[in-house]
Design an enzyme around this catalytic site. Structure first.
Site: not given
Ligand code: PMP
Length: 297
Positions: A155
């Site tokens: 991320k």
């Molecule tokens: N894809 C992207 C590009 C994101 O930014 C997020 C948010 N973090 C997600 C998927 C979903 O991830 P999570 O369920 O861990 O929040």
């Protein structure tokens, strides 16, 4: 414009709790100039058992993994960062909140891996990201990045340039949100959420490789498994979208957000009658620390 802090806000910065208004950063860091930093988005909920950070360990483990993949040194453990997060919530008297940990780089204008970083955790009051309504989504002209160009599993701050472009384009065209394909032309994910499709009582979601492996996505797979809802993780072609019964985005902020239509074409099944809605209810129960076995499939 949303305000993220006030005169009273306290945040965690490198082991200390400091007033947000006094916290500063250097203007010569790689994160500001090159987007080289990593972050998390985490939700805290006011539950029957008090304030609970949902999937805290998983989020901080992913932060550590993002750092590892990006050669960013991180000295705090997931446990320490979880404790710090609860402190931030307590000191700001927050319960339903969004937590934003950020690992940002110290001054270094060269293109070498950072040796020193700062860690901050802040939080703000949080209702629903998309509101209660379902989304009118468009297929984006922007693709998710090639996994050979960046670390898709991390991320990373800079990856969100792609997300901002896609969401801005969707909104400029009159839609609520974008859905992006990957470099192979398969359906990938939203700018800040993973994507699920429903067809004949079965869920289908793009497999990992070109997407951020979301924690909510993993929780959805666990719920589906527990409720005996079949799920396939596989490449999804854009043509499949038209014949689907329902679809949703899922993410920490998005939770389970129904998608009403893609490129103006609505889904066949009313959300209320979809299997996806059962997942949504179970997810809501789970984040609030409630049992969801009452959900009848
Ligand atoms: N894809 C992207 C590009 C994101 O930014 C997020 C948010 N973090 C997600 C998927 C979903 O991830 P999570 O369920 O861990 O929040």
């Amino acid at each position: 414009m949303q305000t993220y802090y006030s005169d009273d806000t306290t945040l965690f910065l490198n082991g200390e709790y400091v007033p947000a208004r006094e916290a500063v950063t250097d203007l010569f860091g790689q994160t500001l100039h090159y987007g080289y930093g990593v972050f998390e988005g985490i939700r805290a909920y006011h539950t029957v058992h008090g304030t609970k950070i949902f999937q805290a360990q998983a989020h901080f483990d992913r932060l550590a993994e993002s750092c590892r993949l990006m050669n960013i040194p991180l000295t705090y453990s997931s446990e320490e960062l979880t404790q710090a997060s609860y402190q931030v919530l307590k000191r700001n008297r927050l319960s339903n909140a969004y937590l934003r940990p950020l690992v940002f780089c110290s001054p270094n204008m060269s293109l070498t891996a950072p040796r020193e970083v700062s860690v901050m955790i802040t939080a703000w009051d949080w209702g629903k990201y998309f509101g209660n309504s379902s989304l009118r989504v468009c297929l984006s002209s922007y693709q998710r990045p090639n996994p050979k160009s960046i670390r898709v599993e991390a991320k990373t701050c800079g990856n969100y340039v792609n997300s901002i472009l896609a969401t801005s384009e969707a909104k400029a065209l009159g839609y609520d949100e974008a859905l992006m394909l990957d470099m192979k032309g398969h359906v990938a994910e939203g700018p800040g959420a993973n994507f699920f499709l429903e067809k004949d009582g079965q869920l289908i979601t793009p497999q990992t490789g070109h997407i951020l492996p979301g924690i909510t996505r993993r929780v959805v797979l666990e719920i589906a498994n527990e409720l005996d809802i079949p799920v396939e993780e596989r490449p999804v072609s854009p043509q499949e979208l038209e014949g689907a019964d329902a679809a949703f985005f899922c993410g920490t902020a998005a939770e389970i957000t129904p998608i009403e239509s893609i490129d103006g074409k609505p889904f066949a099944k009313p959300w209320k009658k979809s299997v996806s809605r059962i997942i949504q209810e179970a997810y809501q129960a789970l984040v609030l620390d409630k049992n969801y076995s009452y959900v009848i499939v």
